[in-house]
Design an enzyme around this catalytic site. Structure first.
Site, PDB file in Angstrom:
ATOM      1  N   ARG A   1     -46.837 -24.527  24.227  1.00  6.54           N
ATOM      2  CA  ARG A   1     -45.542 -23.965  24.369  1.00  6.54           C
ATOM      3  C   ARG A   1     -45.503 -23.132  22.966  1.00  6.54           C
ATOM      4  O   ARG A   1     -46.027 -23.881  21.639  1.00  6.54           O
ATOM      5  CB  ARG A   1     -44.316 -24.986  24.148  1.00  6.54           C
ATOM      6  CG  ARG A   1     -43.031 -24.627  23.916  1.00  6.54           C
ATOM      7  CD  ARG A   1     -41.993 -25.165  24.582  1.00  6.54           C
ATOM      8  NE  ARG A   1     -41.662 -26.455  23.621  1.00  6.54           N
ATOM      9  CZ  ARG A   1     -40.769 -27.100  24.074  1.00  6.54           C
ATOM     10  NH1 ARG A   1     -39.963 -27.005  24.932  1.00  6.54           N
ATOM     11  NH2 ARG A   1     -40.739 -28.479  23.305  1.00  6.54           N
TER      12      ARG A   1
ATOM     13  N   ARG B   1     -43.767 -38.786  21.970  1.00  5.71           N
ATOM     14  CA  ARG B   1     -42.682 -38.603  22.464  1.00  5.71           C
ATOM     15  C   ARG B   1     -42.582 -38.830  23.978  1.00  5.71           C
ATOM     16  O   ARG B   1     -41.497 -39.341  24.385  1.00  5.71           O
ATOM     17  CB  ARG B   1     -42.609 -36.847  22.583  1.00  5.71           C
ATOM     18  CG  ARG B   1     -42.033 -36.333  21.274  1.00  5.71           C
ATOM     19  CD  ARG B   1     -42.138 -34.817  21.001  1.00  5.71           C
ATOM     20  NE  ARG B   1     -41.381 -34.248  21.729  1.00  5.71           N
ATOM     21  CZ  ARG B   1     -41.114 -32.839  22.054  1.00  5.71           C
ATOM     22  NH1 ARG B   1     -42.282 -31.928  21.735  1.00  5.71           N
ATOM     23  NH2 ARG B   1     -40.067 -32.341  22.532  1.00  5.71           N
TER      24      ARG B   1
ATOM     25  N   ARG C   1     -43.880 -25.707  17.665  1.00  6.77           N
ATOM     26  CA  ARG C   1     -42.998 -26.688  16.893  1.00  6.77           C
ATOM     27  C   ARG C   1     -44.007 -27.816  16.428  1.00  6.77           C
ATOM     28  O   ARG C   1     -44.802 -28.115  17.248  1.00  6.77           O
ATOM     29  CB  ARG C   1     -42.088 -27.282  18.076  1.00  6.77           C
ATOM     30  CG  ARG C   1     -40.846 -26.444  18.074  1.00  6.77           C
ATOM     31  CD  ARG C   1     -39.967 -26.803  19.502  1.00  6.77           C
ATOM     32  NE  ARG C   1     -39.756 -28.413  19.708  1.00  6.77           N
ATOM     33  CZ  ARG C   1     -39.071 -28.564  20.634  1.00  6.77           C
ATOM     34  NH1 ARG C   1     -38.384 -27.920  21.582  1.00  6.77           N
ATOM     35  NH2 ARG C   1     -38.955 -30.037  20.894  1.00  6.77           N
TER      36      ARG C   1
ATOM     37  N   LYS D   1     -36.123 -28.997  31.251  1.00  2.62           N
ATOM     38  CA  LYS D   1     -34.724 -29.242  31.113  1.00  2.62           C
ATOM     39  C   LYS D   1     -33.909 -28.155  30.258  1.00  2.62           C
ATOM     40  O   LYS D   1     -32.793 -27.734  30.892  1.00  2.62           O
ATOM     41  CB  LYS D   1     -34.375 -30.301  30.239  1.00  2.62           C
ATOM     42  CG  LYS D   1     -34.883 -31.888  31.007  1.00  2.62           C
ATOM     43  CD  LYS D   1     -34.482 -33.140  30.246  1.00  2.62           C
ATOM     44  CE  LYS D   1     -34.572 -32.847  28.657  1.00  2.62           C
ATOM     45  NZ  LYS D   1     -36.099 -33.006  28.348  1.00  2.62           N
TER      46      LYS D   1
ATOM     47  N   ARG E   1     -30.208 -40.195  25.513  1.00  2.00           N
ATOM     48  CA  ARG E   1     -31.849 -40.724  25.708  1.00  2.00           C
ATOM     49  C   ARG E   1     -32.075 -42.114  25.322  1.00  2.00           C
ATOM     50  O   ARG E   1     -33.333 -42.282  25.335  1.00  2.00           O
ATOM     51  CB  ARG E   1     -32.558 -39.909  24.298  1.00  2.00           C
ATOM     52  CG  ARG E   1     -33.113 -38.659  24.575  1.00  2.00           C
ATOM     53  CD  ARG E   1     -33.605 -37.851  23.666  1.00  2.00           C
ATOM     54  NE  ARG E   1     -35.048 -37.215  23.518  1.00  2.00           N
ATOM     55  CZ  ARG E   1     -34.935 -35.968  23.731  1.00  2.00           C
ATOM     56  NH1 ARG E   1     -33.846 -35.110  23.616  1.00  2.00           N
ATOM     57  NH2 ARG E   1     -35.933 -35.037  23.398  1.00  2.00           N
TER      58      ARG E   1
HETATM   59  P1  AMP Z   1     -36.125 -31.867  22.157  1.00  2.00           P
HETATM   60  O1  AMP Z   1     -35.717 -30.510  21.882  1.00  2.00           O
HETATM   61  O2  AMP Z   1     -34.735 -32.371  23.262  1.00  2.00           O
HETATM   62  O3  AMP Z   1     -37.265 -32.258  23.065  1.00  2.00           O
HETATM   63  O4  AMP Z   1     -35.698 -32.962  21.213  1.00  2.00           O
HETATM   64  C1  AMP Z   1     -36.526 -32.747  19.923  1.00  2.00           C
HETATM   65  C2  AMP Z   1     -36.381 -34.061  19.116  1.00  2.00           C
HETATM   66  O5  AMP Z   1     -35.104 -34.179  18.690  1.00  2.00           O
HETATM   67  C3  AMP Z   1     -36.807 -35.429  19.868  1.00  2.00           C
HETATM   68  O6  AMP Z   1     -38.009 -35.615  19.790  1.00  2.00           O
HETATM   69  C4  AMP Z   1     -35.897 -36.417  18.944  1.00  2.00           C
HETATM   70  O7  AMP Z   1     -36.775 -36.503  17.806  1.00  2.00           O
HETATM   71  C5  AMP Z   1     -34.703 -35.429  18.579  1.00  2.00           C
HETATM   72  N1  AMP Z   1     -33.593 -35.688  19.599  1.00  2.00           N
HETATM   73  C6  AMP Z   1     -33.028 -34.885  20.663  1.00  2.00           C
HETATM   74  N2  AMP Z   1     -32.061 -35.265  21.242  1.00  2.00           N
HETATM   75  C7  AMP Z   1     -31.864 -36.605  20.929  1.00  2.00           C
HETATM   76  C8  AMP Z   1     -31.072 -37.658  21.329  1.00  2.00           C
HETATM   77  N3  AMP Z   1     -30.237 -37.768  22.313  1.00  2.00           N
HETATM   78  N4  AMP Z   1     -31.438 -38.837  20.791  1.00  2.00           N
HETATM   79  C9  AMP Z   1     -32.329 -38.963  19.748  1.00  2.00           C
HETATM   80  N5  AMP Z   1     -33.013 -37.953  19.065  1.00  2.00           N
HETATM   81  C10 AMP Z   1     -33.074 -37.086  19.870  1.00  2.00           C
END
Ligand code: AMP
Length: 216
Positions: free
Chosen positions: A128, A172, A161, A15, A89
């Site tokens: 990654r 996740r 990460r 994404k 989410r």
């Molecule tokens: P991402 O980079 O989008 O995979 O997000 C990394 C982490 O940030 C996720 O595993 C969540 O802990 C947090 N996170 C990102 N976006 C959201 C969201 N919309 N709601 C809640 N937690 C979020």
């Protein structure tokens, strides 16, 4: 007509990569809640400090923190179209987004659902590597940097990460299936859901996405 998109899919479905490419091509604001949270952590802001423990476990950060970030980004940040990458989410976030857009007199064009099998997600995420400075993405097998461990774009160090470690990736995914996947039904009911096969190459996915956007 303004193009306003929501990208939904499991972690590692591409994404973020696609959002960057499509935002550039169609001149849209790219709004990644994950990147905003990582910035908040780096800046040592109170919301970043609170968010970090949730992120390191692979859990969702509390809605109150996320909704404030999105509210600020959409209210202050954009006059053209936007891509929301990693938001909403869960259903509460989706409902709050609808309310905010109604207040701003804006509408979603589509919610794009990135389809990719769980095994592929695990392989992609655990391999990654990310630039610690500009967030450019690499992979230990599919997308190596020119110089091992160094970002091609800015020369900074590449890191894994914390939430890309296997145990966290599995959490996740579980969180995704429980909280986020039901949004497919939410947007299907509104008649704005589009499916993308996200298991093919970056170029193929991007072409599919462009044609979905152009077809409208
Ligand atoms: P991402 O980079 O989008 O995979 O997000 C990394 C982490 O940030 C996720 O595993 C969540 O802990 C947090 N996170 C990102 N976006 C959201 C969201 N919309 N709601 C809640 N937690 C979020």
């Amino acid at each position: 007509m303004e193009v306003n998109l929501v990208f939904i899919g499991p972690p590692g479905s591409g994404k973020g990569t696609q959002a960057k490419m499509i935002a550039k091509k169609f001149r849209l604001m790219h709004c990644s809640t994950g990147d905003m949270l990582r910035d908040a952590i780096r800046n040592g802001s109170p919301s970043g400090i609170e968010a970090k423990a949730y992120m390191d476990r692979g859990d969702l950060v509390p809605d109150s923190i996320i909704l404030k970030l999105i509210n600020d980004a959409l209210t202050i940040g954009s006059s053209g179209g936007f891509i929301l990458d990693g938001f909403p989410r869960n259903e509460t976030q989706a409902v709050e987004l609808d309310k905010l857009l109604q207040k701003l007199k804006r509408t979603l064009s589509f919610a794009v659902y990135f389809l990719v099998p769980d095994d592929e997600v695990v392989a992609r995420l655990t391999g990654r590597r990310v630039c610690c400075k500009c967030y450019a993405n690499y992979h230990v097998s599919y997308s190596k940097p020119r110089k091992d461990g160094i970002c091609d774009h800015c020369g900074s160090e590449l890191i894994q990460r914390e939430d890309d470690k296997e145990v966290t990736v599995r959490n996740r995914l579980a969180v995704y299936h429980k909280a986020t996947k039901p949004l497919i039904g939410y947007y299907k009911d509104k008649g704005i859901l589009k499916y993308i096969d996200a298991s093919s190459s970056i170029g193929d996915v991007s072409r599919d996405l462009e044609s979905v956007i152009k077809r409208g």
